[in-house]
Write a protein that holds these residues in place. Structure first.
Motif, short mmCIF file in Angstrom:
data_model
loop_
_atom_site.label_atom_id
_atom_site.label_comp_id
_atom_site.label_asym_id
_atom_site.label_seq_id
_atom_site.Cartn_x
_atom_site.Cartn_y
_atom_site.Cartn_z
N GLN A 19 3.21 6.09 0.65
CA GLN A 19 4.39 5.57 1.34
C GLN A 19 4.03 5.13 2.75
O GLN A 19 4.46 4.08 3.21
CB GLN A 19 5.50 6.63 1.37
CG GLN A 19 6.14 6.87 0.03
CD GLN A 19 7.16 8.01 0.08
OE1 GLN A 19 7.39 8.63 1.11
NE2 GLN A 19 7.75 8.30 -1.06
N LYS A 23 4.00 1.26 4.78
CA LYS A 23 4.54 0.98 6.12
C LYS A 23 3.46 0.42 7.05
O LYS A 23 3.69 -0.55 7.77
CB LYS A 23 5.15 2.25 6.73
CG LYS A 23 6.38 2.74 6.03
CD LYS A 23 6.85 4.04 6.64
CE LYS A 23 7.99 4.64 5.83
NZ LYS A 23 8.40 5.95 6.35
N THR A 26 2.52 -3.13 6.02
CA THR A 26 3.58 -4.07 6.39
C THR A 26 3.46 -4.44 7.87
O THR A 26 3.52 -5.62 8.24
CB THR A 26 4.97 -3.48 6.09
OG1 THR A 26 5.07 -3.22 4.69
CG2 THR A 26 6.09 -4.41 6.53
N ARG A 27 3.28 -3.43 8.72
CA ARG A 27 3.14 -3.69 10.17
C ARG A 27 1.88 -4.50 10.48
O ARG A 27 1.91 -5.42 11.29
CB ARG A 27 3.10 -2.37 10.94
CG ARG A 27 4.43 -1.69 11.02
CD ARG A 27 4.36 -0.48 11.93
NE ARG A 27 5.49 0.38 11.67
CZ ARG A 27 5.43 1.68 11.44
NH1 ARG A 27 4.27 2.30 11.48
NH2 ARG A 27 6.50 2.37 11.19
#
Length: 151
Positions: A19, A23, A26-27
């Protein structure tokens, strides 16, 4: 000089690791980075790939696996490449996410390195060793204690 960021997660489960990977990816992609995710095996690379393709119910993280066991894709258009052998590392490295239990040998090719650390005894022991290996290689390790952020 390269920089290694250690993200210390509060949990011990692999799911929280993946998970957080979603994140982080994505960043990184939003900031213009191309990622190489290094794993321990082809089966783990395939599981991570599938998770990234289904990152959320409304989005996905495009990624690619090597076309054979020795080389990265010839011309990858995906912002994420996932591999499990030294020969899979891209020709134009940018950011490495090390999900392997080992210290990747070509770390100095990358400007940024990320280690996602869960609270499993074996992972913590190996991570301490990699922290020292990064220092010995002249790579600045930095700690990000995500346990403080989830409280």
């Amino acid at each position: 000089m390269s920089q290694a960021d250690f993200y210390i997660l509060p949990g011990a489960d692999e799911d929280s690791r993946y998970q957080f990977l979603s994140k982080l990816a994505t960043r990184a992609i939003s900031a213009g980075h191309r990622l190489y995710i290094h794993t321990d095996s082809e089966s783990l690379a395939e599981r991570i790939s599938e998770r990234l393709w289904q990152a959320t119910s409304i989005s996905f993280l495009p990624n690619e696996l090597p076309t054979d066991s020795l080389h990265p894709p010839v011309s990858s258009h995906a912002p994420i490449l996932i591999g499990w052998q030294a020969g899979h590392m891209p020709d134009t490295p940018d950011m490495l996410v090390n999900l392997s239990l080992d210290f990747p040998l070509q770390t100095q090719q990358f400007s940024r390195i990320a280690e996602i650390v869960i609270q499993a005894d074996a992972v913590l022991t190996l991570t301490r060793g990699r922290f020292k290996q990064y220092q010995a290689a002249g790579i600045e390790p930095r700690m990000h204690d995500m346990r403080k952020r989830s409280a």
